[in-house]
Scaffold this motif. Structure first.
Motif, short mmCIF file in Angstrom:
data_model
loop_
_atom_site.label_atom_id
_atom_site.label_comp_id
_atom_site.label_asym_id
_atom_site.label_seq_id
_atom_site.Cartn_x
_atom_site.Cartn_y
_atom_site.Cartn_z
N SER A 144 0.82 -1.21 0.00
CA SER A 144 0.00 0.00 0.00
C SER A 144 0.85 1.26 0.00
N SER A 145 2.08 1.16 0.51
CA SER A 145 2.91 2.34 0.61
C SER A 145 3.27 2.91 -0.75
N SER A 146 3.14 2.14 -1.82
CA SER A 146 3.43 2.64 -3.16
C SER A 146 2.18 2.71 -4.02
N ASN A 147 1.01 2.62 -3.41
CA ASN A 147 -0.24 2.63 -4.14
C ASN A 147 -0.70 4.06 -4.38
N PHE A 148 -0.67 4.48 -5.63
CA PHE A 148 -1.03 5.85 -5.98
C PHE A 148 -2.45 6.19 -5.58
N HIS A 149 -3.38 5.30 -5.87
CA HIS A 149 -4.78 5.59 -5.60
C HIS A 149 -5.06 5.69 -4.11
N LEU A 150 -4.42 4.85 -3.31
CA LEU A 150 -4.59 4.92 -1.87
C LEU A 150 -4.08 6.26 -1.34
N LYS A 151 -2.93 6.68 -1.81
CA LYS A 151 -2.38 7.96 -1.38
C LYS A 151 -3.27 9.11 -1.82
N ALA A 152 -3.76 9.03 -3.06
CA ALA A 152 -4.63 10.10 -3.57
C ALA A 152 -5.89 10.22 -2.73
N ALA A 153 -6.48 9.07 -2.35
CA ALA A 153 -7.71 9.10 -1.55
C ALA A 153 -7.45 9.75 -0.19
N LEU A 154 -6.32 9.44 0.44
CA LEU A 154 -6.01 10.03 1.73
C LEU A 154 -5.75 11.53 1.62
N LEU A 155 -5.07 11.95 0.57
CA LEU A 155 -4.81 13.38 0.37
C LEU A 155 -6.09 14.15 0.08
N LEU A 156 -6.95 13.58 -0.74
CA LEU A 156 -8.21 14.24 -1.06
C LEU A 156 -9.11 14.33 0.17
N ALA A 157 -9.10 13.27 0.98
CA ALA A 157 -9.88 13.31 2.22
C ALA A 157 -9.35 14.40 3.14
N SER A 158 -8.04 14.54 3.23
CA SER A 158 -7.47 15.59 4.07
C SER A 158 -7.87 16.98 3.59
N SER A 159 -8.00 17.16 2.28
CA SER A 159 -8.37 18.47 1.74
C SER A 159 -9.80 18.84 2.10
N MET A 160 -10.64 17.86 2.41
CA MET A 160 -12.02 18.15 2.80
C MET A 160 -12.07 19.03 4.05
#
Length: 398
Positions: free
Chosen positions: A14-30
């Motif tokens: 998971s540490s190299s999973n682009f989509h997982l990272k993107a989801a966490l970053l987008l959630a943080s932007s909320m």
């Protein structure tokens, strides 16, 4: 061997999973969307609710921060007990519904209620998304990703302030449309995130689980630093426009540019945090951060021109870019995985309490000292005191 019996591998890849990272970053932007984006709508909202109290209209902006403060610890405890993913997805659903309600509601009391519910949802989103970073990533990855998270949130503040201004030119209700982002992110988060296995986070897969004990003293210090740094940070958006207008007439565009310098500088430093951190201890990073903010706020107090004000805001922003990722890295390091949710719930509560209290604390200080300029000098002195404290504790305790 079945899929559910291989949590270690899932955590590692998971540490190299682009989509997982993107989801966490987008959630943080909320979390940035929760308040900043409707700020440009306040004058139009006040005109629309002409018979209502102006203070009540301003509560529409600050209500989410208050609710985040109150409910973040509860959300962290619930995520520890019932799991992260489902609670995060539920929070995104409530976020979209409560946020978009502002576009439809025509009663100020109902609008305030929707903003309170929105704040509860944001409490879940920020607490759980940060907790998941600790659950998913190895320690070597965390500093880089937490820096990226801080950078993403700071840049989001710049983007959303401008987006909110553009939408508010159309209608004061316009910025509330952006909360539909919660509905858009929901299926993506459901698809790419997964529930971390209990007892199989990166730390615990390498040996027996450690005893679950709370490092109370260090947690109190970390929460105090988080609250204080956010209260200091909000002196820029809440007070800098007044400081600029004290020195003469100035355009809204110039004020907006000066305000954007601080989050832009913070975003740059947060982005680079993962590369800088290996060279310094947690305590040293705090010392550097508070020293930079002290220098920036001293410059703001001394500034006699617009250019000098912008420079001071930028220097302070460099320091502020250190605090969020540094605090989160420290909490990840000292917190057992089994109680990580409630610890980060408490951290979110402290940070947003600082945001809520900042304007309430600065006003009497400025009145007592005689001017807003002196309030910035006072804040610089507080930063110097924190820098000295962290320098001493870095040697003797941390």
């Amino acid at each position: 061997m079945g899929r559910d019996n291989r949590p270690d591998r899932r955590n590692i890849i998971s540490s190299s999973n682009f989509h997982l990272k993107a989801a966490l970053l987008l959630a943080s932007s909320m979390t940035v969307l929760s308040g900043a984006i409707i700020a440009p709508s306040l004058p139009g909202m006040n005109a629309h609710f002409g018979g209502e109290s102006e203070v009540a209209v301003k509560l529409v902006l600050t209500m989410p921060a208050l609710m985040i403060t109150l409910f973040s610890p509860l959300m962290g405890m619930l995520s520890d007990r019932f799991g992260r993913k489902r609670l995060l997805v539920l929070a995104l659903l409530v976020y979209g519904m409560a946020g978009f309600a502002g576009f439809l509601l025509d009663n100020l009391n109902s609008l305030l209620l929707s903003r309170a519910i929105l704040g509860m949802a944001v409490a879940g989103i920020i607490s759980i998304s940060t907790t998941l970073i600790g659950d998913y990533f190895e320690a070597s990855e965390r500093a880089k990703f937490l820096g990226l998270q801080g950078s993403f949130m700071a840049l989001g503040g710049v983007v959303f302030l401008n987006l909110g201004g553009a939408l508010s030119d159309w209608s004061w209700r316009g910025p509330f449309l952006t909360y539909l982002a919660g509905f858009i992110l929901l299926p993506y988060a459901w698809r790419v995130l997964y529930e971390p296995k209990r007892g199989h986070t990166p730390e615990t897969t390498k040996g027996p689980p450690p005893a679950v004990t709370l490092p109370i003293g260090r947690l109190v210090l970390a929460y105090t630093l988080g609250l204080s740094s956010m209260a200091l940070f909000y002196m820029v958006p809440a007070q800098l426009p007044f400081l600029l207008t004290e020195r003469g007439e100035i355009s809204g565009t110039a004020v907006g540019l000066a305000l954007s310098v601080t989050p832009m500088a913070a975003a740059t430093v947060s982005f680079l945090y993962g590369r800088i951190k290996p060279w310094f201890s947690i305590a040293t990073m705090y010392v550097i951060g508070f020293a930079l903010v002290a220098a920036g706020y001293t410059t703001l107090g001394l500034a006699s021109s617009y250019g000098m004000t912008v420079v001071g805001a930028g220097i302070a922003g460099l320091g502020f870019g250190i605090f969020l990722p540094n605090g989160n890295v420290w909490l990840m390091k000292i917190t057992p995985p089994a109680i990580r949710g409630r610890v980060f719930g408490g951290s979110s509560s402290a940070v947003f309490l600082g945001q809520f209290l900042s304007p309430l604390a600065v006003a009497p200080v400025a009145l007592w000292l005689g001017s807003l300029r002196d309030a910035y000098f006072f804040a610089a002195a507080i930063c110097v005191a924190f820098a000295i404290l962290m320098a001493v504790l870095g040697v003797t305790w941390l």
